[in-house]
Design a protein around this motif. Structure first.
Motif, short mmCIF file in Angstrom:
data_model
loop_
_atom_site.label_atom_id
_atom_site.label_comp_id
_atom_site.label_asym_id
_atom_site.label_seq_id
_atom_site.Cartn_x
_atom_site.Cartn_y
_atom_site.Cartn_z
N PRO A 25 -0.14 -4.56 -7.23
CA PRO A 25 -0.30 -3.10 -7.26
C PRO A 25 -1.74 -2.65 -7.51
O PRO A 25 -2.16 -1.61 -7.01
CB PRO A 25 0.61 -2.66 -8.40
CG PRO A 25 1.59 -3.76 -8.56
CD PRO A 25 0.86 -5.03 -8.17
N PRO A 76 -2.22 -9.18 -1.66
CA PRO A 76 -2.04 -7.76 -1.38
C PRO A 76 -0.81 -7.15 -2.03
O PRO A 76 -0.69 -5.95 -2.15
CB PRO A 76 -1.92 -7.70 0.14
CG PRO A 76 -2.70 -8.87 0.60
CD PRO A 76 -2.44 -9.93 -0.45
N ASN A 77 0.13 -7.98 -2.48
CA ASN A 77 1.31 -7.46 -3.16
C ASN A 77 0.99 -6.98 -4.56
O ASN A 77 1.83 -6.39 -5.22
CB ASN A 77 2.40 -8.54 -3.20
CG ASN A 77 2.91 -8.84 -1.81
OD1 ASN A 77 3.06 -7.95 -0.98
ND2 ASN A 77 3.16 -10.10 -1.53
N TYR A 102 0.54 1.08 11.65
CA TYR A 102 1.39 0.21 10.83
C TYR A 102 1.12 0.48 9.36
O TYR A 102 0.01 0.83 8.96
CB TYR A 102 1.11 -1.27 11.15
CG TYR A 102 1.20 -1.53 12.62
CD1 TYR A 102 2.41 -1.46 13.29
CD2 TYR A 102 0.06 -1.82 13.36
CE1 TYR A 102 2.50 -1.67 14.64
CE2 TYR A 102 0.13 -2.04 14.72
CZ TYR A 102 1.35 -1.96 15.37
OH TYR A 102 1.43 -2.16 16.71
N THR A 103 2.14 0.30 8.55
CA THR A 103 1.97 0.46 7.11
C THR A 103 1.29 -0.77 6.53
O THR A 103 1.28 -1.84 7.16
CB THR A 103 3.34 0.63 6.41
OG1 THR A 103 4.09 -0.59 6.55
CG2 THR A 103 4.13 1.80 6.99
N LEU A 104 0.74 -0.62 5.36
CA LEU A 104 0.12 -1.75 4.67
C LEU A 104 1.15 -2.86 4.47
O LEU A 104 0.86 -4.03 4.64
CB LEU A 104 -0.47 -1.30 3.34
CG LEU A 104 -1.18 -2.36 2.52
CD1 LEU A 104 -2.34 -2.96 3.31
CD2 LEU A 104 -1.66 -1.78 1.21
N GLU A 105 2.37 -2.48 4.13
CA GLU A 105 3.42 -3.46 3.91
C GLU A 105 3.69 -4.26 5.19
O GLU A 105 3.91 -5.47 5.14
CB GLU A 105 4.71 -2.78 3.42
CG GLU A 105 4.62 -2.28 2.00
CD GLU A 105 3.77 -1.02 1.84
OE1 GLU A 105 3.52 -0.30 2.83
OE2 GLU A 105 3.32 -0.79 0.69
N GLN A 106 3.69 -3.59 6.34
CA GLN A 106 3.89 -4.30 7.61
C GLN A 106 2.73 -5.26 7.87
O GLN A 106 2.94 -6.38 8.33
CB GLN A 106 4.01 -3.31 8.77
CG GLN A 106 5.30 -2.53 8.76
CD GLN A 106 5.29 -1.43 9.79
OE1 GLN A 106 4.28 -0.75 9.98
NE2 GLN A 106 6.41 -1.25 10.47
N HIS A 153 -1.52 -13.59 -0.13
CA HIS A 153 -0.37 -13.05 -0.84
C HIS A 153 -0.76 -12.08 -1.93
O HIS A 153 0.09 -11.41 -2.47
CB HIS A 153 0.47 -14.21 -1.39
CG HIS A 153 0.95 -15.12 -0.32
ND1 HIS A 153 1.92 -14.76 0.57
CD2 HIS A 153 0.56 -16.36 0.04
CE1 HIS A 153 2.13 -15.75 1.43
NE2 HIS A 153 1.31 -16.73 1.13
N LYS A 178 -3.70 -2.48 -4.11
CA LYS A 178 -3.22 -1.61 -3.04
C LYS A 178 -4.19 -0.48 -2.69
O LYS A 178 -4.48 -0.27 -1.52
CB LYS A 178 -1.83 -1.07 -3.36
CG LYS A 178 -1.19 -0.40 -2.18
CD LYS A 178 0.26 -0.10 -2.44
CE LYS A 178 0.89 0.49 -1.19
NZ LYS A 178 2.32 0.64 -1.33
N ILE A 236 0.76 -6.83 5.80
CA ILE A 236 0.70 -8.01 4.94
C ILE A 236 1.95 -8.88 5.05
O ILE A 236 1.98 -9.98 4.51
CB ILE A 236 0.41 -7.64 3.47
CG1 ILE A 236 1.53 -6.79 2.89
CG2 ILE A 236 -0.94 -6.99 3.34
CD1 ILE A 236 1.37 -6.50 1.41
N ASP A 237 2.94 -8.40 5.78
CA ASP A 237 4.17 -9.18 6.00
C ASP A 237 3.89 -10.23 7.07
O ASP A 237 3.69 -9.90 8.24
CB ASP A 237 5.30 -8.26 6.43
CG ASP A 237 6.60 -8.99 6.70
OD1 ASP A 237 6.63 -10.24 6.69
OD2 ASP A 237 7.60 -8.29 6.95
#
Length: 79
Positions: A24, A21-22, A62-66, A19, A27, A68-69
Protein backbone atom coordinates in the motif's frame (compact mmCIF):
# COMPACT_ATOMS: atom_id res chain seq x y z
CA UNK A 1 23.11 -8.85 -5.02
CA UNK A 2 26.19 -10.98 -5.42
CA UNK A 3 26.55 -11.61 -9.17
CA UNK A 4 29.41 -14.02 -8.58
CA UNK A 5 26.85 -16.62 -7.56
CA UNK A 6 25.33 -18.89 -10.21
CA UNK A 7 22.38 -17.24 -11.96
CA UNK A 8 19.95 -19.72 -10.42
CA UNK A 9 20.93 -18.42 -6.99
CA UNK A 10 20.01 -14.79 -7.68
CA UNK A 11 17.46 -15.04 -10.50
CA UNK A 12 14.55 -15.54 -8.13
CA UNK A 13 15.58 -12.64 -5.93
CA UNK A 14 15.73 -10.34 -8.96
CA UNK A 15 12.04 -11.05 -9.60
CA UNK A 16 11.06 -10.08 -6.07
CA UNK A 17 10.46 -6.34 -6.79
CA UNK A 18 7.74 -7.32 -9.27
CA UNK A 19 5.57 -8.33 -6.32
CA UNK A 20 6.21 -5.19 -4.28
CA UNK A 21 3.52 -3.15 -6.08
CA UNK A 22 1.03 -4.83 -3.75
CA UNK A 23 2.48 -2.75 -0.93
CA UNK A 24 0.00 0.00 0.00
CA UNK A 25 2.83 2.46 0.64
CA UNK A 26 4.08 2.10 -2.95
CA UNK A 27 0.71 2.51 -4.66
CA UNK A 28 0.72 6.35 -4.85
CA UNK A 29 4.21 6.31 -6.36
CA UNK A 30 3.24 3.67 -8.91
CA UNK A 31 0.13 5.60 -9.92
CA UNK A 32 2.20 8.76 -10.36
CA UNK A 33 4.82 6.87 -12.39
CA UNK A 34 2.07 5.36 -14.55
CA UNK A 35 0.58 8.79 -15.25
CA UNK A 36 4.02 10.14 -16.16
CA UNK A 37 4.60 7.15 -18.45
CA UNK A 38 1.33 7.77 -20.29
CA UNK A 39 2.34 11.38 -20.94
CA UNK A 40 5.75 10.27 -22.23
CA UNK A 41 4.21 7.53 -24.37
CA UNK A 42 1.75 9.97 -25.97
CA UNK A 43 4.55 12.36 -26.88
CA UNK A 44 6.69 9.52 -28.24
CA UNK A 45 3.81 8.07 -30.27
CA UNK A 46 2.98 11.49 -31.72
CA UNK A 47 6.60 12.03 -32.70
CA UNK A 48 7.02 8.60 -34.26
CA UNK A 49 3.70 8.41 -36.09
CA UNK A 50 3.06 12.04 -37.00
CA UNK A 51 -0.42 11.73 -35.49
CA UNK A 52 -1.60 14.43 -33.10
CA UNK A 53 -1.02 13.80 -29.42
CA UNK A 54 -4.78 13.70 -28.77
CA UNK A 55 -5.04 10.61 -31.04
CA UNK A 56 -3.61 8.54 -28.16
CA UNK A 57 -5.47 7.81 -24.91
CA UNK A 58 -4.97 10.49 -22.26
CA UNK A 59 -4.90 7.87 -19.51
CA UNK A 60 -3.90 4.26 -19.22
CA UNK A 61 -6.78 1.98 -20.22
CA UNK A 62 -5.78 -0.54 -17.53
CA UNK A 63 -5.89 -0.30 -13.77
CA UNK A 64 -2.75 -0.56 -11.68
CA UNK A 65 -4.05 -3.87 -10.36
CA UNK A 66 -4.36 -5.22 -13.92
CA UNK A 67 -0.85 -4.05 -14.80
CA UNK A 68 0.78 -5.77 -11.83
CA UNK A 69 -1.24 -8.97 -12.28
CA UNK A 70 1.18 -11.34 -13.99
CA UNK A 71 -1.78 -13.33 -15.39
CA UNK A 72 -3.68 -10.35 -16.85
CA UNK A 73 -3.96 -10.19 -20.63
CA UNK A 74 -5.85 -7.36 -22.33
CA UNK A 75 -8.84 -8.39 -24.42
CA UNK A 76 -8.69 -7.76 -28.14
CA UNK A 77 -10.88 -4.89 -29.28
CA UNK A 78 -10.86 -5.95 -32.94
CA UNK A 79 -13.67 -8.01 -34.36
Amino acid sequence: MDFSLPRSAWACSSDAPRHEPNSPSLKPRLISDLEDSVISARLLAAGETGLPEHASPSSCPYTLEQLIDEHFLPQSTTA
